[in-house]
Scaffold this motif. Structure first.
Motif, PDB file in Angstrom:
ATOM      1  N   TYR A   6      45.239  44.127  31.926  1.00 64.91           N
ATOM      2  CA  TYR A   6      45.187  44.478  30.510  1.00 64.91           C
ATOM      3  C   TYR A   6      44.545  43.365  29.679  1.00 64.91           C
ATOM      4  O   TYR A   6      43.905  43.628  28.659  1.00 64.91           O
ATOM      5  N   ALA A   7      44.731  42.125  30.083  1.00 68.47           N
ATOM      6  CA  ALA A   7      44.237  40.986  29.299  1.00 68.47           C
ATOM      7  C   ALA A   7      42.830  40.559  29.692  1.00 68.47           C
ATOM      8  O   ALA A   7      42.154  39.880  28.921  1.00 68.47           O
ATOM      9  N   LEU A   8      42.383  40.936  30.881  1.00 67.31           N
ATOM     10  CA  LEU A   8      41.092  40.440  31.372  1.00 67.31           C
ATOM     11  C   LEU A   8      39.900  40.880  30.518  1.00 67.31           C
ATOM     12  O   LEU A   8      39.014  40.048  30.227  1.00 67.31           O
ATOM     13  N   PRO A   9      39.766  42.144  30.098  1.00 63.36           N
ATOM     14  CA  PRO A   9      38.605  42.521  29.275  1.00 63.36           C
ATOM     15  C   PRO A   9      38.485  41.688  28.004  1.00 63.36           C
ATOM     16  O   PRO A   9      37.379  41.303  27.601  1.00 63.36           O
ATOM     17  N   LEU A  10      39.603  41.402  27.370  1.00 65.20           N
ATOM     18  CA  LEU A  10      39.598  40.585  26.154  1.00 65.20           C
ATOM     19  C   LEU A  10      39.116  39.176  26.450  1.00 65.20           C
ATOM     20  O   LEU A  10      38.288  38.620  25.704  1.00 65.20           O
ATOM     21  N   ALA A  11      39.609  38.589  27.506  1.00 64.70           N
ATOM     22  CA  ALA A  11      39.189  37.231  27.876  1.00 64.70           C
ATOM     23  C   ALA A  11      37.692  37.180  28.154  1.00 64.70           C
ATOM     24  O   ALA A  11      36.987  36.255  27.713  1.00 64.70           O
ATOM     25  N   VAL A  12      37.181  38.184  28.849  1.00 59.06           N
ATOM     26  CA  VAL A  12      35.747  38.221  29.174  1.00 59.06           C
ATOM     27  C   VAL A  12      34.917  38.436  27.915  1.00 59.06           C
ATOM     28  O   VAL A  12      33.849  37.818  27.748  1.00 59.06           O
ATOM     29  N   PHE A  13      35.388  39.278  27.009  1.00 58.23           N
ATOM     30  CA  PHE A  13      34.654  39.507  25.759  1.00 58.23           C
ATOM     31  C   PHE A  13      34.509  38.198  24.982  1.00 58.23           C
ATOM     32  O   PHE A  13      33.416  37.879  24.481  1.00 58.23           O
ATOM     33  N   ILE A  14      35.593  37.452  24.876  1.00 62.47           N
ATOM     34  CA  ILE A  14      35.539  36.170  24.157  1.00 62.47           C
ATOM     35  C   ILE A  14      34.576  35.216  24.843  1.00 62.47           C
ATOM     36  O   ILE A  14      33.772  34.539  24.183  1.00 62.47           O
ATOM     37  N   LYS A  15      34.615  35.172  26.168  1.00 60.60           N
ATOM     38  CA  LYS A  15      33.746  34.251  26.905  1.00 60.60           C
ATOM     39  C   LYS A  15      32.280  34.635  26.777  1.00 60.60           C
ATOM     40  O   LYS A  15      31.400  33.777  26.632  1.00 60.60           O
ATOM     41  N   LYS A  16      31.994  35.917  26.824  1.00 66.82           N
ATOM     42  CA  LYS A  16      30.603  36.375  26.836  1.00 66.82           C
ATOM     43  C   LYS A  16      29.956  36.353  25.454  1.00 66.82           C
ATOM     44  O   LYS A  16      28.772  36.040  25.324  1.00 66.82           O
ATOM     45  N   PHE A  17      30.740  36.648  24.415  1.00 66.65           N
ATOM     46  CA  PHE A  17      30.129  36.851  23.111  1.00 66.65           C
ATOM     47  C   PHE A  17      30.555  35.854  22.038  1.00 66.65           C
ATOM     48  O   PHE A  17      29.886  35.755  21.003  1.00 66.65           O
ATOM     49  N   ILE A  18      31.649  35.121  22.239  1.00 66.44           N
ATOM     50  CA  ILE A  18      32.153  34.268  21.163  1.00 66.44           C
ATOM     51  C   ILE A  18      32.234  32.801  21.560  1.00 66.44           C
ATOM     52  O   ILE A  18      31.765  31.920  20.829  1.00 66.44           O
ATOM     53  N   ASN A  19      32.812  32.511  22.687  1.00 67.43           N
ATOM     54  CA  ASN A  19      33.063  31.130  23.105  1.00 67.43           C
ATOM     55  C   ASN A  19      32.642  30.964  24.562  1.00 67.43           C
ATOM     56  O   ASN A  19      33.449  31.114  25.477  1.00 67.43           O
ATOM     57  N   LYS A  20      31.387  30.671  24.777  1.00 62.05           N
ATOM     58  CA  LYS A  20      30.833  30.661  26.131  1.00 62.05           C
ATOM     59  C   LYS A  20      31.382  29.535  27.005  1.00 62.05           C
ATOM     60  O   LYS A  20      31.263  29.575  28.229  1.00 62.05           O
ATOM     61  N   ARG A  21      31.980  28.539  26.384  1.00 61.87           N
ATOM     62  CA  ARG A  21      32.503  27.410  27.171  1.00 61.87           C
ATOM     63  C   ARG A  21      33.920  27.652  27.681  1.00 61.87           C
ATOM     64  O   ARG A  21      34.432  26.882  28.493  1.00 61.87           O
ATOM     65  N   VAL A  22      34.578  28.715  27.203  1.00 57.90           N
ATOM     66  CA  VAL A  22      35.966  28.938  27.588  1.00 57.90           C
ATOM     67  C   VAL A  22      36.066  29.277  29.079  1.00 57.90           C
ATOM     68  O   VAL A  22      35.181  29.916  29.646  1.00 57.90           O
ATOM     69  N   LYS A  23      37.117  28.805  29.702  1.00 56.43           N
ATOM     70  CA  LYS A  23      37.389  29.101  31.104  1.00 56.43           C
ATOM     71  C   LYS A  23      38.445  30.202  31.180  1.00 56.43           C
ATOM     72  O   LYS A  23      39.360  30.261  30.342  1.00 56.43           O
ATOM     73  N   ILE A  24      38.349  31.059  32.199  1.00 59.17           N
ATOM     74  CA  ILE A  24      39.291  32.165  32.368  1.00 59.17           C
ATOM     75  C   ILE A  24      40.052  32.011  33.678  1.00 59.17           C
ATOM     76  O   ILE A  24      39.456  31.835  34.745  1.00 59.17           O
ATOM     77  N   VAL A  25      41.378  32.070  33.569  1.00 59.46           N
ATOM     78  CA  VAL A  25      42.239  32.161  34.742  1.00 59.46           C
ATOM     79  C   VAL A  25      42.800  33.576  34.762  1.00 59.46           C
ATOM     80  O   VAL A  25      43.505  33.991  33.842  1.00 59.46           O
ATOM     81  N   GLU A  67      37.889  46.178  36.789  1.00 59.76           N
ATOM     82  CA  GLU A  67      38.193  44.935  37.474  1.00 59.76           C
ATOM     83  C   GLU A  67      36.962  44.417  38.216  1.00 59.76           C
ATOM     84  O   GLU A  67      36.647  43.223  38.174  1.00 59.76           O
ATOM     85  N   LYS A  68      36.253  45.320  38.889  1.00 62.32           N
ATOM     86  CA  LYS A  68      35.041  44.909  39.621  1.00 62.32           C
ATOM     87  C   LYS A  68      33.977  44.376  38.666  1.00 62.32           C
ATOM     88  O   LYS A  68      33.262  43.419  38.974  1.00 62.32           O
ATOM     89  N   LEU A  69      33.871  44.986  37.504  1.00 66.42           N
ATOM     90  CA  LEU A  69      32.884  44.572  36.511  1.00 66.42           C
ATOM     91  C   LEU A  69      33.201  43.202  35.928  1.00 66.42           C
ATOM     92  O   LEU A  69      32.298  42.388  35.671  1.00 66.42           O
ATOM     93  N   LEU A  70      34.497  42.897  35.750  1.00 66.02           N
ATOM     94  CA  LEU A  70      34.895  41.734  34.970  1.00 66.02           C
ATOM     95  C   LEU A  70      35.364  40.540  35.794  1.00 66.02           C
ATOM     96  O   LEU A  70      35.355  39.412  35.295  1.00 66.02           O
ATOM     97  N   ILE A  71      35.768  40.768  37.025  1.00 71.50           N
ATOM     98  CA  ILE A  71      36.445  39.711  37.777  1.00 71.50           C
ATOM     99  C   ILE A  71      35.544  38.501  38.025  1.00 71.50           C
ATOM    100  O   ILE A  71      36.014  37.364  38.130  1.00 71.50           O
ATOM    101  N   TYR A  72      34.235  38.716  38.063  1.00 74.34           N
ATOM    102  CA  TYR A  72      33.310  37.619  38.371  1.00 74.34           C
ATOM    103  C   TYR A  72      33.167  36.629  37.215  1.00 74.34           C
ATOM    104  O   TYR A  72      32.614  35.533  37.392  1.00 74.34           O
ATOM    105  N   TYR A  73      33.658  37.001  36.040  1.00 73.35           N
ATOM    106  CA  TYR A  73      33.649  36.071  34.918  1.00 73.35           C
ATOM    107  C   TYR A  73      34.811  35.083  34.984  1.00 73.35           C
ATOM    108  O   TYR A  73      34.844  34.116  34.222  1.00 73.35           O
ATOM    109  N   SER A  74      35.752  35.339  35.885  1.00 73.06           N
ATOM    110  CA  SER A  74      36.912  34.450  36.011  1.00 73.06           C
ATOM    111  C   SER A  74      36.502  33.139  36.675  1.00 73.06           C
ATOM    112  O   SER A  74      35.718  33.127  37.623  1.00 73.06           O
ATOM    113  N   ASP A  75      37.056  32.052  36.182  1.00 74.27           N
ATOM    114  CA  ASP A  75      36.808  30.740  36.779  1.00 74.27           C
ATOM    115  C   ASP A  75      37.822  30.418  37.870  1.00 74.27           C
ATOM    116  O   ASP A  75      37.569  29.581  38.733  1.00 74.27           O
ATOM    117  N   SER A  76      38.963  31.065  37.818  1.00 73.40           N
ATOM    118  CA  SER A  76      39.957  30.930  38.880  1.00 73.40           C
ATOM    119  C   SER A  76      40.791  32.199  38.894  1.00 73.40           C
ATOM    120  O   SER A  76      41.054  32.802  37.854  1.00 73.40           O
TER     121      SER A  76
END
Length: 375
Positions: free
Chosen positions: A92-111, A138-147
């Motif tokens: 539930y939280a992963l799409p939001l984390a990826v959206f922030i990383k891709k469009f707002i804060n590119k330096r953020v890391k995702i666990v 999940e398949k679309l977004l999981i690769y944006y995770s750093d861990s």
């Protein structure tokens, strides 16, 4: 000090895993803010719990999952987008984390913290039409995770096979080793006037279908006639419990205890003699699960009786901490429980003690902090 935004799509009232992770990160030099929902209006909008900040956001008064989720995502984007690390608790939280990383804060890391087998959960047993969507996202977004964090070897192995990623690291749902672990508690006997000659079996946790409640009620109703020294305590909470409460009315060897504080919880676990966990094989998430209840039992010094699911049975057999039973029929369970008496627990005490030290939060915390220090 790195800022961590911990995203949780519930009200954070009894999520022990999230509590332990947030507390561990805060005490190891990270500035943690936990953002949760605010369905229960009696809960404070903001508070500090064991050093980390908790903020709850209004996502509507009526629970309609898509609407609530979208409102949660929107409010998070407006409130928090400059953190260093986002801890996404479940899909539930992963799409939001990826959206922030891709469009707002590119330096953020995702666990990405997979609390279970995210696309094989029980919810898809009842709503199979949702499963393809979950797998797609999940398949679309999981690769944006750093861990990526998992809770069992089987789930981690499947993630590697499905997505071609590095093996997720295991952070299991183990309890903190209590300074009072050698202190004896007898809260259930005191509250329900259960005599010392009785053997107490405990099933605890939030209510969810597929956890063998009705089988256990049937089993203990039969045992009331043949082995009266065995008693069962349900420490179950949440929607859906009323039917169970009705079913046990009149039983002399089945007791119901309401929800207790997370801070008192392990005292109650230690007040039982055995843990029992008869998960049904409704989905791959159950088959591959190593639930916190299992580790709570072991951490509380209790041997266990578990159903013969893949990870549960492997854990119990490998560590020799109890019995594995084919729970597909009540007769199988009755046969195993009937062999247990007051002295049986002592056969497992040494192995349970060894497993409790090995599978403690202090050990899991080391993995979590190593992950965060590497980001």
């Amino acid at each position: 000090m790195k800022k961590v935004l911990n995203l949780l799509f519930n009200d954070f009232t009894n999520d022990n895993r999230v509590l332990k992770e947030s507390r561990s990160l805060q005490s190891n030099g990270f500035d943690v803010t936990l953002l949760a929902t605010h369905f229960k209006k009696e809960l404070p909008k903001e508070e500090v719990i064991e050093g980390f900040k908790v903020r709850r956001v209004n996502v509507g008064r009526i629970k309609v999952l898509p609407l609530n989720l979208i409102l949660f995502w929107i409010k998070v984007v407006f409130l928090y987008k400059r953190e260093d690390i986002i801890h996404a608790n479940d899909l539930y939280a992963l799409p939001l984390a990826v959206f922030i990383k891709k469009f707002i804060n590119k330096r953020v890391k995702i666990v990405y913290d997979c609390h279970e087998y995210e696309t094989e959960g029980r919810i898809y047993h009842d709503k199979p039409y949702m499963k393809p969507f979950a797998k797609f996202f999940e398949k679309l977004l999981i690769y944006y995770s750093d861990s990526i964090i998992s809770v069992s070897e089987s789930i981690a192995a499947d993630y590697v096979e499905m997505y071609g990623i590095e093996k997720p690291q295991l952070v299991m749902n183990c309890p903190v080793r209590s300074k009072e672990e050698n202190r004896g508690y007898d809260l259930f006997r005191e509250e329900f006037s259960i005599s010392k000659d009785k053997t107490i079996f405990l099933l605890q946790g939030g209510y969810m279908p597929g956890r063998g409640y009705k089988t256990l009620i049937e089993v203990f109703k039969q045992l009331e006639k043949t082995k009266q020294e065995l008693v069962l305590i349900f420490l179950i909470y949440g929607d859906g419990t009323e039917e169970l409460k009705e079913m046990i009315k009149g039983s002399k060897n089945i007791f119901w205890h309401e929800k207790v504080s997370v801070f008192e919880y392990m005292k109650y676990v230690r007040s039982a003699d055995w843990g029992i966990l008869l998960l049904e094989n409704l989905c791959k998430s159950y088959d591959y699960s190593l639930p916190n209840k299992l580790f709570d039992f072991i951490g509380g010094g209790l041997p266990v009786v578990v159903s013969d699911l893949k990870e549960l049975s492997n854990f119990v057999k490998t560590n020799k901490v109890g019995y594995v039973v084919d729970a597909s029929s009540s007769e199988n369970v009755i046969n195993v429980l009937s062999s247990i008496d007051k002295d049986t627990k002592s056969k497992f005490e040494k192995n349970v003690s060894i497993a409790a030290k090995k599978y403690s939060w202090e050990e899991q915390e080391k993995v979590l902090i190593k992950i965060y220090n590497s980001l």
